[in-house]
Design a protein around this motif. Sequence first.
Motif, short mmCIF file in Angstrom:
data_model
loop_
_atom_site.label_atom_id
_atom_site.label_comp_id
_atom_site.label_asym_id
_atom_site.label_seq_id
_atom_site.Cartn_x
_atom_site.Cartn_y
_atom_site.Cartn_z
N GLU A 99 0.83 -1.22 0.00
CA GLU A 99 0.00 0.00 0.00
C GLU A 99 0.86 1.26 0.00
O GLU A 99 0.45 2.32 0.47
CB GLU A 99 -1.02 -0.06 1.14
N ARG A 182 -10.76 -9.64 1.74
CA ARG A 182 -11.41 -10.92 1.42
C ARG A 182 -12.07 -11.50 2.67
O ARG A 182 -12.04 -12.71 2.91
CB ARG A 182 -10.39 -11.89 0.82
N SER A 218 -15.17 -0.59 -2.03
CA SER A 218 -14.86 -1.15 -0.72
C SER A 218 -15.66 -0.38 0.31
O SER A 218 -16.17 0.71 0.01
CB SER A 218 -13.36 -0.98 -0.43
C1 LIG Z 1 -5.49 -7.99 1.83
C2 LIG Z 1 -5.70 -6.79 0.97
N1 LIG Z 1 -5.93 -5.61 1.54
C3 LIG Z 1 -6.15 -4.50 0.81
C4 LIG Z 1 -6.14 -4.54 -0.56
C5 LIG Z 1 -6.32 -3.27 -1.33
O1 LIG Z 1 -7.48 -3.22 -2.07
P1 LIG Z 1 -7.58 -2.27 -3.37
O2 LIG Z 1 -6.85 -2.95 -4.46
O3 LIG Z 1 -9.06 -2.14 -3.59
O4 LIG Z 1 -6.96 -0.95 -2.99
C6 LIG Z 1 -5.89 -5.75 -1.21
C7 LIG Z 1 -5.87 -5.82 -2.69
O5 LIG Z 1 -5.60 -6.82 -3.29
C8 LIG Z 1 -5.66 -6.91 -0.43
O6 LIG Z 1 -5.39 -8.10 -0.99
#
Ligand SMILES: Cc1ncc(COP(=O)(O)O)c(C=O)c1O
Length: 351
Positions: A99, A182, A218
């Motif tokens: 992130e 998930r 989300s």
């Molecule tokens: C465990 C987890 N958290 C957060 C995210 C972030 O989600 P997004 O791609 O919608 O920003 C992901 C994305 O694959 C993820 O696997």
Amino acid sequence: MTGAPMRGTDEPIDLRSDTVTRPTEAMLEAMRAAPLGDDSRDGDPTVVRLESLAAARLGKEAALFLPSGTMGNLLAVLVHAGRGRDVLVDPLAHLVGSELAGLVSVAGVVPRPVASRAGQYDLAALERALAAAPSGRVGAGLVWLETSHNGAGGRVLPLDHLRDTGRLAHQAGVPVHIDGARLFNAVVALGVGADVVAAPADTVMVCVSKGLSAPIGSLLAGPVELIGQARALRKMLGGAMRQAGVIAAAGIVALETMVERLADDHAVARRMAAGLAALDASLIDPAAVETNMLRLDVSKTGRSAADWASRLGALGIRVQASGEAQLRLVTHRHVDMAAADRVVAAIAQAA
Ligand SMILES: Cc1ncc(COP(=O)(O)O)c(C=O)c1O
């Protein structure tokens, strides 16, 4: 229709992520029919409906619709942990590795790794971390959980572990957040309600854009006051949207009709794991496949993960290399049992 569209035997199979799932016909119809408003001005009725539905499913007072899980996690850090505080976190958490350090650069918060296995904390280590900040540090502002756990290969945190972590954190006066990108895979694997999984945490983020097949979206759920703060900070991050009901409509279909079918994705993942373990037991332990993810250990095959990914790509199987020695395979609505067998056959051929 919620099942997998039919595919030919030579169509590519994309296992890089469950984020590649396309919206269902029911979602596309709901998107066209959704009543709309300006969400950032005087409200969008379809967004309001999705937020209420998500809050109810997760057993929280309120929820906030967001364009991404990354934004939901960052907002959780912002509303819980003041600048300079630590987030106690498993080193394999998505927050830490994927992130782009938003927690550091935007929130001014420091990740403090706590010893963990398959996404579960060593609870004695967590207790020590909660009790004492390293010298010169402000102290813990948040405890992080992730389930199902992406970096650990889709592992599900047991309910007892969620509860023990929540108890230790709350005894120390520290809030808890679940990264539930998930979460519904964990819910289906555990056979309990989403509210039960989310109960030990103050806030929880869930994605409708992954195995649930919505195109975007989300939600961050938690107490009314914190969600109100998150709503204001969402604007600061550029995440306040307008006729967002267009995408929220698909999210409603996702939550109402797409959760139970995740069990199909888990069954396909188990079949793939059994086939691959029969081929080469060093690749995967089928007992570790609890949801829709396989992490293959290719370290004993004499080839790098990148080499495997490119060979499989040439055979029409798209997978994600993760570091030098791991391949990540994620099953979803467009991967059926026949595709699982094709994947096993392709890996046998590439070997
Ligand atoms: C465990 C987890 N958290 C957060 C995210 C972030 O989600 P997004 O791609 O919608 O920003 C992901 C994305 O694959 C993820 O696997």
